[in-house]
Design a protein around this motif. Structure first.
Motif, PDB file in Angstrom:
ATOM      1  N   PHE A   1       0.842  -1.185   0.000  1.00  0.00           N
ATOM      2  CA  PHE A   1       0.000   0.000   0.000  1.00  0.00           C
ATOM      3  C   PHE A   1       0.881   1.241   0.000  1.00  0.00           C
ATOM      4  CE2 PHE A   1      -2.179   3.314   2.557  1.00  0.00           C
ATOM      5  CZ  PHE A   1      -3.189   3.609   1.644  1.00  0.00           C
ATOM      6  N   SER A   2       0.478   2.244  -0.776  1.00  0.00           N
ATOM      7  CA  SER A   2       1.168   3.525  -0.843  1.00  0.00           C
ATOM      8  C   SER A   2       0.360   4.554  -0.068  1.00  0.00           C
ATOM      9  CB  SER A   2       1.340   3.964  -2.301  1.00  0.00           C
ATOM     10  OG  SER A   2       1.800   5.289  -2.359  1.00  0.00           O
ATOM     11  N   PHE A   3       0.924   5.036   1.038  1.00  0.00           N
ATOM     12  CA  PHE A   3       0.216   6.027   1.842  1.00  0.00           C
ATOM     13  C   PHE A   3       0.020   7.346   1.088  1.00  0.00           C
ATOM     14  CE2 PHE A   3       1.521   3.197   5.261  1.00  0.00           C
ATOM     15  CZ  PHE A   3       0.409   3.206   6.078  1.00  0.00           C
ATOM     16  N   SER A   4       0.901   7.656   0.143  1.00  0.00           N
ATOM     17  CA  SER A   4       0.769   8.902  -0.614  1.00  0.00           C
ATOM     18  C   SER A   4      -0.467   8.911  -1.493  1.00  0.00           C
ATOM     19  CB  SER A   4       2.019   9.129  -1.468  1.00  0.00           C
ATOM     20  OG  SER A   4       3.165   9.266  -0.651  1.00  0.00           O
ATOM     21  N   SER A   5      -1.005   7.733  -1.787  1.00  0.00           N
ATOM     22  CA  SER A   5      -2.204   7.679  -2.619  1.00  0.00           C
ATOM     23  C   SER A   5      -3.463   8.058  -1.855  1.00  0.00           C
ATOM     24  CB  SER A   5      -2.370   6.273  -3.196  1.00  0.00           C
ATOM     25  OG  SER A   5      -2.567   5.329  -2.139  1.00  0.00           O
ATOM     26  N   SER A   6      -3.388   8.087  -0.516  1.00  0.00           N
ATOM     27  CA  SER A   6      -4.579   8.379   0.282  1.00  0.00           C
ATOM     28  C   SER A   6      -4.360   9.453   1.330  1.00  0.00           C
ATOM     29  CB  SER A   6      -5.073   7.101   0.977  1.00  0.00           C
ATOM     30  OG  SER A   6      -5.413   6.104   0.033  1.00  0.00           O
TER      31      SER A   6
ATOM     32  N   LEU B   1       6.709  12.009   5.342  1.00  0.00           N
ATOM     33  CA  LEU B   1       6.107  11.031   6.257  1.00  0.00           C
ATOM     34  C   LEU B   1       5.360   9.917   5.533  1.00  0.00           C
ATOM     35  CD1 LEU B   1       5.386  10.045   9.086  1.00  0.00           C
ATOM     36  CD2 LEU B   1       3.512  11.715   9.110  1.00  0.00           C
ATOM     37  N   PRO B   2       4.490  10.179   4.560  1.00  0.00           N
ATOM     38  CA  PRO B   2       3.808   9.075   3.873  1.00  0.00           C
ATOM     39  C   PRO B   2       4.772   8.123   3.180  1.00  0.00           C
ATOM     40  CG  PRO B   2       2.663  11.146   3.460  1.00  0.00           C
ATOM     41  CD  PRO B   2       3.953  11.493   4.123  1.00  0.00           C
ATOM     42  N   LEU B   3       5.831   8.665   2.579  1.00  0.00           N
ATOM     43  CA  LEU B   3       6.794   7.796   1.906  1.00  0.00           C
ATOM     44  C   LEU B   3       7.515   6.904   2.901  1.00  0.00           C
ATOM     45  CD1 LEU B   3       8.484   6.874  -0.520  1.00  0.00           C
ATOM     46  CD2 LEU B   3       9.984   8.855  -0.131  1.00  0.00           C
TER      47      LEU B   3
ATOM     48  N   TYR C   1       7.735  -0.228  12.194  1.00  0.00           N
ATOM     49  CA  TYR C   1       6.687   0.403  11.393  1.00  0.00           C
ATOM     50  C   TYR C   1       5.665   1.145  12.251  1.00  0.00           C
ATOM     51  CZ  TYR C   1       2.304   0.427   8.661  1.00  0.00           C
ATOM     52  OH  TYR C   1       1.124   0.784   8.062  1.00  0.00           O
ATOM     53  N   LEU C   2       5.457   0.683  13.467  1.00  0.00           N
ATOM     54  CA  LEU C   2       4.408   1.240  14.322  1.00  0.00           C
ATOM     55  C   LEU C   2       4.540   2.749  14.569  1.00  0.00           C
ATOM     56  CD1 LEU C   2       3.524  -1.362  17.109  1.00  0.00           C
ATOM     57  CD2 LEU C   2       1.953  -0.134  15.601  1.00  0.00           C
ATOM     58  N   PRO C   3       5.731   3.293  14.863  1.00  0.00           N
ATOM     59  CA  PRO C   3       5.794   4.749  15.110  1.00  0.00           C
ATOM     60  C   PRO C   3       5.309   5.587  13.936  1.00  0.00           C
ATOM     61  CG  PRO C   3       7.802   3.668  15.857  1.00  0.00           C
ATOM     62  CD  PRO C   3       7.024   2.644  15.101  1.00  0.00           C
ATOM     63  N   TYR C   4       5.602   5.167  12.716  1.00  0.00           N
ATOM     64  CA  TYR C   4       5.151   5.915  11.539  1.00  0.00           C
ATOM     65  C   TYR C   4       3.640   5.814  11.387  1.00  0.00           C
ATOM     66  CZ  TYR C   4      10.106   6.020  10.363  1.00  0.00           C
ATOM     67  OH  TYR C   4      11.466   6.227  10.392  1.00  0.00           O
ATOM     68  N   LEU C   5       3.090   4.621  11.624  1.00  0.00           N
ATOM     69  CA  LEU C   5       1.648   4.445  11.511  1.00  0.00           C
ATOM     70  C   LEU C   5       0.920   5.241  12.589  1.00  0.00           C
ATOM     71  CD1 LEU C   5      -0.783   3.044  10.227  1.00  0.00           C
ATOM     72  CD2 LEU C   5      -0.348   1.067  11.705  1.00  0.00           C
ATOM     73  N   LEU C   6       1.428   5.213  13.808  1.00  0.00           N
ATOM     74  CA  LEU C   6       0.791   5.963  14.885  1.00  0.00           C
ATOM     75  C   LEU C   6       0.895   7.474  14.659  1.00  0.00           C
ATOM     76  CD1 LEU C   6       1.996   3.830  17.924  1.00  0.00           C
ATOM     77  CD2 LEU C   6      -0.363   4.110  17.161  1.00  0.00           C
ATOM     78  N   THR C   7       2.013   7.919  14.087  1.00  0.00           N
ATOM     79  CA  THR C   7       2.158   9.345  13.787  1.00  0.00           C
ATOM     80  C   THR C   7       1.141   9.783  12.741  1.00  0.00           C
ATOM     81  OG1 THR C   7       4.513   9.234  14.321  1.00  0.00           O
ATOM     82  CG2 THR C   7       3.771  11.115  13.013  1.00  0.00           C
ATOM     83  N   LEU C   8       0.944   8.967  11.725  1.00  0.00           N
ATOM     84  CA  LEU C   8      -0.076   9.267  10.728  1.00  0.00           C
ATOM     85  C   LEU C   8      -1.473   9.280  11.350  1.00  0.00           C
ATOM     86  CD1 LEU C   8       1.131   7.210   7.630  1.00  0.00           C
ATOM     87  CD2 LEU C   8       0.770   9.678   7.697  1.00  0.00           C
ATOM     88  N   ASP C   9      -1.752   8.294  12.202  1.00  0.00           N
ATOM     89  CA  ASP C   9      -3.069   8.214  12.816  1.00  0.00           C
ATOM     90  C   ASP C   9      -3.313   9.410  13.738  1.00  0.00           C
ATOM     91  OD1 ASP C   9      -5.535   6.650  13.489  1.00  0.00           O
ATOM     92  OD2 ASP C   9      -4.615   6.660  15.469  1.00  0.00           O
TER      93      ASP C   9
ATOM     94  N   LEU D   1      11.554  13.000  13.029  1.00  0.00           N
ATOM     95  CA  LEU D   1      10.359  13.738  12.619  1.00  0.00           C
ATOM     96  C   LEU D   1      10.724  15.059  11.950  1.00  0.00           C
ATOM     97  CD1 LEU D   1       7.292  13.410  12.748  1.00  0.00           C
ATOM     98  CD2 LEU D   1       7.325  14.688  14.893  1.00  0.00           C
ATOM     99  N   GLU D   2      11.744  15.714  12.458  1.00  0.00           N
ATOM    100  CA  GLU D   2      12.162  16.984  11.872  1.00  0.00           C
ATOM    101  C   GLU D   2      12.755  16.770  10.483  1.00  0.00           C
ATOM    102  OE1 GLU D   2      12.447  21.067  11.755  1.00  0.00           O
ATOM    103  OE2 GLU D   2      11.480  19.765  13.247  1.00  0.00           O
ATOM    104  N   ALA D   3      13.467  15.661  10.288  1.00  0.00           N
ATOM    105  CA  ALA D   3      14.063  15.386   8.979  1.00  0.00           C
ATOM    106  C   ALA D   3      13.010  15.159   7.904  1.00  0.00           C
ATOM    107  CB  ALA D   3      14.988  14.176   9.070  1.00  0.00           C
ATOM    108  N   MET D   4      11.807  14.754   8.291  1.00  0.00           N
ATOM    109  CA  MET D   4      10.757  14.484   7.312  1.00  0.00           C
ATOM    110  C   MET D   4      10.042  15.752   6.859  1.00  0.00           C
ATOM    111  SD  MET D   4       9.070  10.821   8.356  1.00  0.00           S
ATOM    112  CE  MET D   4       8.742  11.235  10.068  1.00  0.00           C
TER     113      MET D   4
END
Length: 484
Positions: free
Chosen positions: A13-18, A27-29, A67-75, A437-440
């Motif tokens: 799944f591509s997060f950038s598509s949604s 962040l999505p990438l 993977y969880l920190p990125y998913l939780l940050t998006l959520d 997070l700042e680098a993103m």
């Protein structure tokens, strides 16, 4: 024990598509990249032989935890849960289309995998990922306990046994902590109907109770010498042919019995939750029910826990000189696991004896090969211990004591309530480091084109554009002429 779960698999799944994030465009990438690692890890794990899967569980857990920190940050960014201006603010641009293959749902066709279900919310993606991590912890607990049940090698020492049980208990409590976190999420997270029973609220509560029941039984197993004694007697590689008869202090015997009753209560709660999840409605058009194997396991675990409590009540009575009452408690335990004693019957012979011996050999083979051993919730193991003690005490009572054996019914009516020993620690959701997070905030170097593979079960790339062939460039698929 614990239950031999199967890890689910997922599509890419591509997060950038949604999703879009203006404050942190990368962040999505980054989330898509780490999700791709999870997908590939689950695919590789599934294709390993059963004997090699246990060694790959730490890799699966590491991929999920990364993977969880990125998913939780998006959520959090999507639900605006953070008030800090430095935190990302995520916008939904299109409904996501993610596929997961559930493993706790009963397949309509025996021997066939359940079809993949579509997930259209980030909340359901988070539920699948965290429940997969909890299942991974449970499987790691099984891997730690497997050497204790092997009969093809020399028995493990006392120190190794204690270490294995402690490690398995820690993994089960980690799984219970994750399920407890999922059950305690805000009510808005559970408003939408679950696409399958695997992530239904009732199932998550049941899985928490199941993990707590198994961890409670391990607290008893850590100081219970009888299963090890029975395993030694059946192990041809055991060189210690003469050992001290196992004994349990009277106070601890009564304590162990109450712990086993607490485990039985947790197993009963798990059974009720799974039954509720099977009967509750899910996504329109879906009629999935919880796996029959899991339902049988939970019921067997409840019965084995009550039988173990009866055994410890019998040990407590025998230590106090009441051998007849102890035998009655043992027969009550045998009744809990489905073995009835009628009149002066002392053992099992004939066709029943052959069937029992064949079942025991088949279970030993499962343990040796790392297959679905322990799927009976410990009933076979507890039956062996109960029959060993019954044969010993009946012989002692017939030749020396001749005490009357009271009826079983009044003893069962006197059972006390269970006693808890474990406390579930709060699960701490992992977060991204401020530097990461700042680098993103910088724009991504590459496009988020992850999403060519529909599932982690498949290898063939499938493009969503009709007529395009795998491996074709984006320019060729779009029909735009190239310049050379």
């Amino acid at each position: 024990m614990p239950y031999p779960f199967v890890l689910p698999t997922t599509s890419s799944f591509s997060f950038s598509s949604s999703f879009a994030c203006e404050s942190h465009p990368s962040l999505p990438l980054q989330a898509s990249t780490h999700r791709g690692v999870v997908r590939d890890t689950l695919k590789k794990y599934k294709r390993l032989p059963p004997t090699s899967q246990a060694s790959s569980l730490p890799t699966v857990a590491s991929a999920l935890q990364t993977y969880l920190p990125y998913l939780l940050t998006l959520d959090n960014g999507l639900s605006r849960q953070s008030a800090h201006p430095s935190e990302p603010s995520v916008t939904l641009t299109a409904p996501p289309r993610i596929e997961w293959r559930p493993t706790l749902t009963n397949s309509p066709l025996p021997g066939r995998e359940l079809p993949r279900i579509k997930v259209h919310t980030l909340e359901h993606e988070l539920l699948f990922v965290l429940s997969t991590l909890a299942i991974t912890h449970t499987l790691q607990s099984r891997a730690a306990l497997q050497p204790l049940y092997l009969t093809t090698t020399a028995p493990v020492g006392t120190a190794q046994r204690q270490t294995a049980i402690t490690t398995a208990t820690r993994h089960l409590l980690d799984a219970a902590s994750i399920y407890n976190y999922l059950c305690a999420r805000p009510p808005s997270a559970q408003q939408q109907l679950s696409p399958c029973p695997d992530i239904a609220p009732a199932t998550l509560r049941a899985m928490r109770s199941l993990a707590l029941a198994e961890a409670t039984l391990l607290a008893v197993l850590k100081d219970d010498p009888y299963p090890a004694a029975v395993a030694q007697a059946r192990n041809p590689h055991d060189t210690e042919w003469m050992y001290k008869s196992p004994d349990v202090p009277k106070v601890r015997a009564h304590l162990f019995a109450r712990l086993c009753l607490a485990a039985a209560e947790h197993a009963a709660q798990a059974a009720a939750g799974l039954a509720s999840s099977s009967s509750s409605p899910s996504t329109p058009g879906s009629s999935g029910k919880v796996s029959e194997g899991l339902l049988r396991y939970v019921e067997d675990l409840r019965r084995a826990s009550r039988a173990r409590a009866c055994r410890f009540f019998g040990i407590d009575a025998e230590i106090g000189g009441e051998t007849g009452t102890g035998i009655a408690w043992l027969r009550a335990g045998l009744g809990e696991v489905g073995v009835e004693r009628k009149g002066g019957e002392k053992g099992v012979g004939g066709l029943r004896g052959l069937r029992k011996e064949w079942s025991e050999r088949r279970e030993d083979k499962k343990v040796e090969r790392g297959l679905d051993w322990g799927a009976d919730g410990g009933r076979l193991e507890e039956t062996r211990v109960l029959e060993m003690l019954e044969a010993k005490w009946v012989k002692q009572n017939d030749t020396m004591l001749t005490q009357p054996i009271p009826p079983v019914g009044p003893l069962l009516a006197q059972m006390p309530s269970g006693r808890e020993i474990h406390t579930i620690k709060p699960f701490q959701p992992p977060g991204l480091d401020p530097e990461v997070l700042e680098a993103m905030r910088a724009p991504p170097d590459t496009l988020d084109e992850i999403g060519n593979y529909p599932s982690s079960d498949e290898d063939v790339a499938v493009d969503s554009i009709p007529g395009a062939f795998p491996g074709a460039s984006a320019q060729a698929r779009s029909g735009t002429p190239g310049y050379f």
